[in-house]
Design a protein around this motif. Structure first.
Motif, PDB file in Angstrom:
ATOM      1  N   ASP A 585       0.825  -1.207   0.000  1.00  8.53           N
ATOM      2  CA  ASP A 585       0.000   0.000   0.000  1.00  8.53           C
ATOM      3  C   ASP A 585       0.863   1.263   0.000  1.00  8.53           C
ATOM      4  O   ASP A 585       1.931   1.291   0.618  1.00  8.53           O
ATOM      5  N   HIS A 618      -3.208   6.896 -12.477  1.00  9.09           N
ATOM      6  CA  HIS A 618      -2.485   5.986 -13.374  1.00  9.09           C
ATOM      7  C   HIS A 618      -2.557   6.518 -14.795  1.00  9.09           C
ATOM      8  O   HIS A 618      -3.638   6.713 -15.348  1.00  9.09           O
ATOM      9  N   LYS A 621      -4.613   4.335 -17.483  1.00  9.69           N
ATOM     10  CA  LYS A 621      -5.984   3.881 -17.230  1.00  9.69           C
ATOM     11  C   LYS A 621      -6.951   5.028 -17.534  1.00  9.69           C
ATOM     12  O   LYS A 621      -6.729   6.163 -17.111  1.00  9.69           O
ATOM     13  N   SER A 637      -9.763   9.687  -9.941  1.00  5.21           N
ATOM     14  CA  SER A 637     -10.134   8.898  -8.774  1.00  5.21           C
ATOM     15  C   SER A 637     -10.424   9.861  -7.630  1.00  5.21           C
ATOM     16  O   SER A 637      -9.837  10.948  -7.560  1.00  5.21           O
ATOM     17  N   LYS A 668      -3.701   3.639  -1.587  1.00  2.00           N
ATOM     18  CA  LYS A 668      -3.783   2.980  -2.885  1.00  2.00           C
ATOM     19  C   LYS A 668      -2.826   1.798  -2.937  1.00  2.00           C
ATOM     20  O   LYS A 668      -1.737   1.841  -2.339  1.00  2.00           O
ATOM     21  N   ARG A 669      -3.226   0.762  -3.663  1.00  2.00           N
ATOM     22  CA  ARG A 669      -2.276  -0.297  -3.957  1.00  2.00           C
ATOM     23  C   ARG A 669      -1.211   0.279  -4.885  1.00  2.00           C
ATOM     24  O   ARG A 669      -1.507   1.045  -5.799  1.00  2.00           O
ATOM     25  N   SER A 671       0.332  -0.959  -7.243  1.00  5.78           N
ATOM     26  CA  SER A 671       0.119  -1.323  -8.647  1.00  5.78           C
ATOM     27  C   SER A 671      -0.882  -0.418  -9.354  1.00  5.78           C
ATOM     28  O   SER A 671      -0.943  -0.394 -10.588  1.00  5.78           O
ATOM     29  N   SER A 672      -1.682   0.340  -8.578  1.00  8.20           N
ATOM     30  CA  SER A 672      -2.677   1.230  -9.185  1.00  8.20           C
ATOM     31  C   SER A 672      -2.113   2.619  -9.448  1.00  8.20           C
ATOM     32  O   SER A 672      -2.853   3.502  -9.897  1.00  8.20           O
ATOM     33  N   SER A 674       0.750   5.006 -11.388  1.00  7.97           N
ATOM     34  CA  SER A 674       1.774   5.178 -12.411  1.00  7.97           C
ATOM     35  C   SER A 674       1.759   6.641 -12.840  1.00  7.97           C
ATOM     36  O   SER A 674       0.783   7.123 -13.424  1.00  7.97           O
TER      37      SER A 674
END
Length: 741
Positions: A585, A618, A621, A637, A668-669, A671-672, A674
Motif C-alpha cells: 500500500d 495511473h 488507465k 479517482s 492505494k495499492r 500497482s494502481s 503510475s
C-alpha cells in the motif's frame, strides 16, 4: 542511532506543467415551461409593484426598491446567474445570501425541508419592475431573457421585518446597521440615508463605520420603534443589536511547590528580522518579557481608555504563550521572534465599543506589515450561515493577499447548547486559522469541553482549523509572570498564540524558504486526528514539534509546491514516485492552502477563488465512459471529497471547491499508481458574473504532498536521486530535538 536529517523537499512547482482544461458538465433541464413561468412571475411582479407604491418615497435609496429573488436550486452555480434578465430591465445585483428552497417543480421539490439555493438582492426603480411585468407577454422563447426567467423560483419585495435580526429593547439599543453600499455608485444617496435615519430617530455614528466590498457597517443607537422605521429603507441589509466583546479571564497565580525552578533565557529572539503582532489587554510595566516584547498603548483618537489589571494579566498570559508555549520548570528556549503587543482593551470600553476596537485594529493593520498575528479577543457573537460580520470582513480584507498568517481563537462556549456553542466571530474568516483547544496532544487527547465547535460557514465549513493544548481544570496552561513566577488558566486564548508560536518557529528556522501560505499548509498538513468529529477539532491537533512538521521518516517523502496559479488554467502537479514499482500500500496525503479576495455582501459566494482538483492516479488507465480516449486525460479517482456536514447546514453542490483549505489522504495499492498527478484548475468568480472575470488576479497557493510506503524505507533517497529539480529545505540553524512536547 541518530535521526537522519531528511527535510522536506521544496520547488515541487518545477515539476509542474500546464494542460488544457477539460469540462465534463452539461446544461440542466429547465424545471418550468416558459408559459407556466410567465404566469407565476407575472403575479409576483404585480405584488412587488403594489408594495413599492406603498413604500415611503424617501425610504427608496436613489428611488430604487430592493427585492429578494430566489433562484431555483438547479441554478445556484455561478453559470446560473441571470445576467441577461437583470441587464434587460436595468436591475442591479447588490448582494446575495445562501438559503434553502422547496421549489414547486424540479430538483428539490420532493424535499419537505428544501435544499440549498440562493437569494439575490436585486435593486431597481418602480419603472424597471413595471417594464419587466409588461414585457412578459412578448418574450421570445429562444431569447437569453427567457432562459433566465425559468431560473427564478420566487420574487418578492424585501420587507422591514426581513432586515431586523433578533429582538430589540423598547428603550435605547446599541445597534449595528449593515447597508448595501458601493462607494463608486451609491455616494449620491448617502446624505438621503442619513436624513432618513435622523427622521426615524436613529442616531448614527458615521465616524465609527467600516466599508468593505458592497457593504457599509455602521454603529448606531435607537429604540425598537425607531429601528422598525429605519428598516423600511430599501438598501439596508440587516439591523441587529451591537455584539459585545468577549470576556477575558484573569489567570491565577500558582503557589510555589518547590518542584522546580524556571530559568528564563537571556538571548535575543532567534530571528530578529520580523515581529509578531498581538492584540489583547496589554502588558504591565513589570512584565518579564523585556528582551522580546513591546507594549504599545492605544492611540488617543480611539476611545480605549486606561489599562485594567485583569486585562493586563490576560495580555501577559497570551504573550507568554506566544513566546514560550506551555511553560514547564527548567530552562526555557529563547523565543523565535519579538512581539509587538497592542493594548486594545481599556476602561472606556462599553457594550457599544465593538467598532472602537475593530477600527483601531484595522488602522494598525493598514499601516504595518506583520507576517504573523494572534487574536485572542473578538465579538461575543456566533458565526452565521447567511451573514458576514464587520470583524470577519475587516480581517479577510487584510489577509486576502496571502502575506499575513493570522490565528483567531474560536471562543470558550463549547459546553453551551447549540447554537451558542458555535465558533465565535471572526474565527469564521476563510483567510485565517481558527484555533480551538484540546486537553493535550499526546495519545488519547480530545477537544477541551469549553472549546467552541463548528461548522463554519460555507465556504469554510471546517472550523476550527486546528486545536492545540489550551489547558483543562486538572492540567492548566502555564505562563511566566513577574518574579519569575507561574500563573495558570484555560482557554482558546492560549492555544491560539501557541499555534502562532509554531508558525514563528517555522519562519525563524527556514526563513524565506517557507512562504506564509506554505507555513499555513504545513501546520494543517502535519495535524493529526484519530477520529474525533471534524466539527470539534477541524483538521486535528497541531503538531508541536517543528522537526516532525518538516522532516521525513523512513519510507516517507514530503514535497512542497508553491507559486501562483493563473485563472482558468490547469496546472498539472506530479506526485513524485521512484522509477521502481513500489509494493503493498501507498498512502498519499495532500493539503492545499490559499487566500483570496472576499465579498461579504454575497456570503454564499464569499471567496473569489476556487480550486477544482482532479486526482489521476495511473497514466495508462482511462474512463470507460470516455468515447474517445485522450492520452492527456487518464481516469480520475476520488481524493478531495466533500466535508462532513451537520444537520443544520446543507453543503452547496460545489461549495467545497471554494474552500481556501483542502486536505485529505488516500490509500492505494502500489500497482494502481503510475505517474500520478493532480490537475489543479483555478476558477475565478465575482458577484453578478456568470463567467470567470477576464482580469482575475493570479492566485498564490501552497501544496504539501506526503507519500508513504512502509516497504520502501529509502523512499526519500530514491526520490532525491530521480528528481534533480527538488531541493531539500534545510533550516538555517540546527533545530533542537524536542523533549516532553
Amino acid at each position: 542511532m541518530a535521526e537522519k536529517e531528511r527535510f522536506l523537499f521544496g520547488r515541487g512547482e518545477k515539476l509542474a506543467d500546464h494542460v488544457p482544461f477539460k469540462s465534463g458538465f452539461g446544461e440542466p433541464v429547465p424545471p418550468y415551461k416558459l408559459g407556466e413561468q410567465v404566469g407565476r412571475i407575472g403575479q409576483m411582479l404585480d405584488d412587488v409593484i403594489t408594495e413599492i407604491a406603498a413604500t415611503p418615497k424617501d425610504a427608496l435609496a436613489d428611488g430604487k426598491a430592493v427585492t429578494s429573488l430566489t433562484l431555483h436550486p438547479q441554478y445556484i452555480a455561478r453559470s446560473g446567474f441571470p445576467v441577461a434578465l437583470l441587464a434587460e430591465y436595468s436591475l442591479r445585483l447588490i448582494g446575495s445570501k445562501p438559503s434553502k428552497s422547496k421549489p414547486k417543480s424540479g430538483r428539490g421539490s420532493e424535499k419537505d425541508a428544501g435544499i440549498a439555493s440562493t437569494i439575490l438582492y436585486v435593486a431597481g426603480s418602480p419603472e424597471s419592475f413595471q417594464d419587466f411585468k409588461n414585457s412578459l407577454v412578448n418574450l421570445d422563447e429562444d431569447s437569453k431573457v427567457s432562459d433566465d426567467l425559468v431560473k427564478i423560483e420566487s420574487l418578492e419585495l424585501l420587507k422591514p421585518e426581513d432586515r431586523m435580526l433578533g429582538e430589540f429593547d423598547e428603550s435605547s439599543n446599541k445597534i449595528e446597521i449593515v447597508v448595501h453600499f458601493d462607494s463608486a455608485v451609491d455616494i449620491d444617496w448617502e446624505a438621503d440615508f442619513q436624513r432618513y435615519a435622523s427622521k426615524s430617530k436613529v442616531k448614527l455614528d458615521m465616524s465609527r463605520s467600516y466599508q468593505s466590498r458592497g457593504l457599509l457597517f455602521l454603529s448606531a443607537e435607537g429604540t425598537e420603534a425607531s429601528v422598525q422605521n429605519l428598516a423600511k429603507f430599501s438598501f439596508i441589509r440587516a439591523i441587529r443589536k451591537m455584539p459585545v466583546l468577549r470576556t477575558v479571564s484573569r489567570p491565577q497565580m500558582l503557589r510555589s511547590t518547590g518542584s522546580g525552578r524556571l530559568s528564563i533565557p537571556v538571548d535575543k529572539a532567534l530571528d530578529e528580522t520580523f515581529k509578531i503582532a498581538v492584540f489583547d489587554g496589554g502588558l504591565p510595566g513589570n512584565h518579564p518579557f523585556g528582551l522580546w516584547a513591546k507594549n504599545i498603548e492605544p492611540s488617543g483618537s480611539f476611545r480605549i481608555g486606561a489599562p485594567i489589571p485583569a486585562y493586563l494579566d490576560h495580555g501577559q498570559a497570551v504573550t507568554s504563550a506566544l513566546l514560550f508555549g506551555n511553560v514547564q520548570p527548567g530552562s526555557l528556549e529563547r523565543p523565535y521572534a519579538e512581539v509587538d503587543h497592542y493594548r486594545v482593551l481599556g476602561d472606556e470600553l462599553t457594550d457599544g465599543s465593538l467598532y472602537e476596537v475593530m477600527l483601531y485594529i484595522d488602522n494598525i493593520l493598514s499601516q504595518s506589515n506583520y507576517p504573523l498575528i494572534s487574536f485572542s479577543i473578538g465579538p461575543a457573537q456566533v458565526a452565521g450561515d447567511d451573514e458576514v460580520t464587520a470583524w470577519t470582513s475587516m480581517l479577510d480584507d487584510h489577509l486576502g493577499e496571502g502575506d499575513i498568517l493570522a490565528a483567531v481563537a474560536v471562543g470558550n462556549y463549547g459546553d453551551e447548547a447549540w447554537p451558542d456553542s458555535r465558533i465565535q466571530v471572526p474565527s469564521d474568516s476563510v483567510n485565517a486559522l481558527a484555533i480551538g483547544a484540546s486537553n493535550g496532544h499526546h495519545e488519547g487527547w480530545s477537544r477541551a469541553v469549553y472549546s467552541s465547535i463548528g461548522p463554519g460557514r460555507s465556504p469554510g465549513l471546517v472550523k476550527p482549523d486546528l486545536v492545540a493544548f489550551g489547558g483543562v481544570d486538572d492540567n492548566k496552561f502555564k505562563f511566566i509572570f513577574p518574579g519569575p513566577s507561574i500563573a495558570e488558566d484555560c482557554g482558546t486564548s492560549f492555544s491560539t498564540p501557541a499555534v502562532i508560536r509554531l508558525a514563528a518557529g517555522l519562519r525563524a528556522y527556514f526563513g524565506n524558504s517557507l512562504t506564509t501560505p506554505a507555513i499555513r499548509s504545513l501546520l494543517i498538513h502535519s495535524a493529526s486526528n484519530p477520529g474525533h468529529p471534524v466539527e470539534e477539532v477541524g483538521w486535528g491537533v497541531a503538531e508541536s514539534d517543528i522537526r516532525r512538521i518538516t522532516m521525513c521518516q523512513d519510507g516517507e517523502v514530503k514535497i512542497l509546491f508553491t507559486g501562483k496559479l493563473e485563472p482558468g488554467k490547469v496546472l498539472r502537479a506530479p506526485i513524485p514516485l521512484p522509477d521502481e514499482v513500489l509494493k503493498g500500500d501507498v498512502i498519499i496525503k495532500a493539503t492545499f492552502c490559499y487566500t483570496c479576495t472576499t465579498d461579504p455582501h454575497t456570503p454564499g459566494e464569499y471567496t473569489r477563488a476556487g480550486l477544482d482538483v482532479k486526482f489521476r492516479p495511473h497514466k495508462n488507465k482511462f474512463d470507460p465512459k470516455q468515447k474517445k480516449k485522450d492520452s492527456r486525460f487518464p481516469a480520475t479517482s476520488a481524493f478531495f471529497g466533500r466535508h462532513t456536514q451537520s444537520n443544520e447546514q446543507e453543503l452547496r453542490t460545489d461549495a467545497h471547491k471554494w474552500d481556501t483549505v483542502r486536505s485529505a489522504k488516500v490509500k492505494k495499492r502500489a500497482s494502481s499508481l503510475s505517474d500520478p498527478v493532480f490537475d489543479i484548475h483555478y476558477i475565478a468568480r465575482e458577484p453578478g458574473n456568470s463567467v470567470s472575470p477576464r482580469r482575475a488576479p493570479k492566485l498564490t497557493y501552497a501544496l504539501v504532498v506526503t507519500v508513504s510506503s512502509k516497504t520502501t524505507p529509502d523512499l526519500y533517497e530514491k526520490i532525491q536521486a530521480k528528481y534533480s529539480a527538488l531541493v531539500a529545505i534545510s533550516p538555517r540553524v540546527q533545530i533542537p530535538i524536542a523533549i516532553n512536547v
